[in-house]
Motif scaffolding. Structure first.
Motif, PDB file in Angstrom:
ATOM      1  N   ASN A  14       0.820  -1.220   0.000  1.00  0.00           N
ATOM      2  CA  ASN A  14       0.000   0.000   0.000  1.00  0.00           C
ATOM      3  C   ASN A  14       0.851   1.266   0.000  1.00  0.00           C
ATOM      4  OD1 ASN A  14       1.048  -0.066   2.571  1.00  0.00           O
ATOM      5  ND2 ASN A  14      -0.915   0.105   3.630  1.00  0.00           N
ATOM      6  N   GLN A  15       2.149   1.124  -0.254  1.00  0.00           N
ATOM      7  CA  GLN A  15       3.072   2.245  -0.152  1.00  0.00           C
ATOM      8  C   GLN A  15       3.272   2.919  -1.508  1.00  0.00           C
ATOM      9  OE1 GLN A  15       6.260   1.016   2.273  1.00  0.00           O
ATOM     10  NE2 GLN A  15       6.419   3.016   3.226  1.00  0.00           N
ATOM     11  N   ASP A  16       2.227   3.577  -1.988  1.00  0.00           N
ATOM     12  CA  ASP A  16       2.294   4.325  -3.231  1.00  0.00           C
ATOM     13  C   ASP A  16       2.791   3.399  -4.347  1.00  0.00           C
ATOM     14  OD1 ASP A  16       1.982   6.509  -4.825  1.00  0.00           O
ATOM     15  OD2 ASP A  16       3.759   7.563  -4.159  1.00  0.00           O
ATOM     16  N   THR A  18       6.086   2.886  -4.951  1.00  0.00           N
ATOM     17  CA  THR A  18       7.454   2.446  -4.666  1.00  0.00           C
ATOM     18  C   THR A  18       7.547   0.925  -4.636  1.00  0.00           C
ATOM     19  OG1 THR A  18       7.769   4.455  -3.349  1.00  0.00           O
ATOM     20  CG2 THR A  18       9.417   2.716  -3.125  1.00  0.00           C
ATOM     21  N   ILE A  64      10.167   9.017  -7.598  1.00  0.00           N
ATOM     22  CA  ILE A  64      10.239   8.145  -6.424  1.00  0.00           C
ATOM     23  C   ILE A  64      11.530   8.391  -5.662  1.00  0.00           C
ATOM     24  CG2 ILE A  64      10.461   5.748  -5.670  1.00  0.00           C
ATOM     25  CD1 ILE A  64       8.485   4.951  -7.785  1.00  0.00           C
ATOM     26  N   LYS A  67      11.514  11.238  -3.225  1.00  0.00           N
ATOM     27  CA  LYS A  67      10.741  11.085  -1.982  1.00  0.00           C
ATOM     28  C   LYS A  67      11.580  10.518  -0.847  1.00  0.00           C
ATOM     29  CE  LYS A  67       6.264  10.234  -4.206  1.00  0.00           C
ATOM     30  NZ  LYS A  67       5.159   9.242  -4.382  1.00  0.00           N
ATOM     31  N   GLN A 142      -0.568   4.901   5.830  1.00  0.00           N
ATOM     32  CA  GLN A 142      -0.084   5.064   4.461  1.00  0.00           C
ATOM     33  C   GLN A 142       0.660   6.387   4.360  1.00  0.00           C
ATOM     34  OE1 GLN A 142      -2.909   4.347   1.390  1.00  0.00           O
ATOM     35  NE2 GLN A 142      -3.952   2.708   2.483  1.00  0.00           N
ATOM     36  N   CYS A 143       1.967   6.306   4.202  1.00  0.00           N
ATOM     37  CA  CYS A 143       2.786   7.513   4.173  1.00  0.00           C
ATOM     38  C   CYS A 143       4.084   7.211   3.444  1.00  0.00           C
ATOM     39  CB  CYS A 143       3.073   7.989   5.600  1.00  0.00           C
ATOM     40  SG  CYS A 143       4.099   9.465   5.683  1.00  0.00           S
ATOM     41  N   THR A 144       4.593   8.169   2.689  1.00  0.00           N
ATOM     42  CA  THR A 144       5.855   7.982   1.963  1.00  0.00           C
ATOM     43  C   THR A 144       6.966   8.857   2.514  1.00  0.00           C
ATOM     44  OG1 THR A 144       5.204   9.654   0.330  1.00  0.00           O
ATOM     45  CG2 THR A 144       4.645   7.355  -0.162  1.00  0.00           C
TER      46      THR A 144
END
Length: 210
Positions: A14-16, A18, A64, A67, A142-144
């Motif tokens: 669920n991590q974008d 990446t 990516i 980030k 959920q965070c990047t």
């Protein structure tokens, strides 16, 4: 990832984008990997073989890499864990995990260093992960932003350690067992029961620590 600290961060689906990007590069099989020497353990009735492959973080798209501080020269990692039950010779489904790291891809023996780092990560993870996830819904976050994630996890651990000390003091004061795992947000009826006990624990804090 902090600039002055070598970091290894486990990726989740669920991590974008990446996770999907990293998995894609390893599944393509078109790059020359740095492959660590496999490690084998024989314990708890299972034989487990762990394999690690490493690719440069620079393969990832710029949006990516931007980030995650340090990923431009860092590494992306795949680990595969194969397990066999000794009693039945049953081969369990392989566990595949992906990571990003600020450790420079060109660093000496980067594959062996990351192989050991991942094993250490999961030793620590397995000890405290269940309590952190149940108490703070940590897996659902959920965070990047790696710095935010590191800070949030640190605060969660501090809160968990504090609660554990409260439990110990409460048990000493009342002679009764405190809840073994602090649950802050219960989603099932059973969890809500745990949450109620957790709330009562805090209500008794003054008497237990006075």
């Amino acid at each position: 990832m902090p600039k002055k600290q070598t970091t290894v961060l486990a990726l989740k689906a669920n991590q974008d984008l990446t996770y999907e990007q990293v998995r894609g590069f390893f599944e393509l099989g078109t790059h020359d990997y740095k492959t660590a020497r496999p490690s084998v353990t024989d314990q708890s009735g299972k034989i487990t073989k762990r394999k690690t492959r490493v690719l440069p973080g620079s393969l990832l798209p710029k949006e990516i890499r931007d980030k995650w501080v340090g990923l431009e020269e860092g590494s992306i990692v795949e680990t595969v864990t194969d397990t066999v039950r000794k009693s039945t010779s049953e081969i369990l489904e392989p566990q595949v995990r992906y990571y990003i790291s600020s450790l420079r891809y060109e660093a000496p023996n980067v594959e062996q260093v990351l192989h050991r780092a991942v094993r250490q990560h999961w030793t620590i993870e397995n000890k405290g992960h269940w309590a952190l996830d149940m108490a703070f819904n940590q897996d659902r976050l959920q965070c990047t932003n790696a710095q935010y994630l590191a800070g949030r996890t640190l605060l969660n651990k501090i809160a968990l350690n504090f609660t554990t000390k409260i439990q110990t003091r409460l048990e000493e004061a009342t002679g009764k067992a405190a809840p073994s795992k602090p649950i802050i947000r219960g989603t099932t009826q059973k969890d809500r029961g745990h949450a109620g006990r957790h709330e009562r624990l805090h209500q008794n804090l003054k008497g237990a620590t006075g």
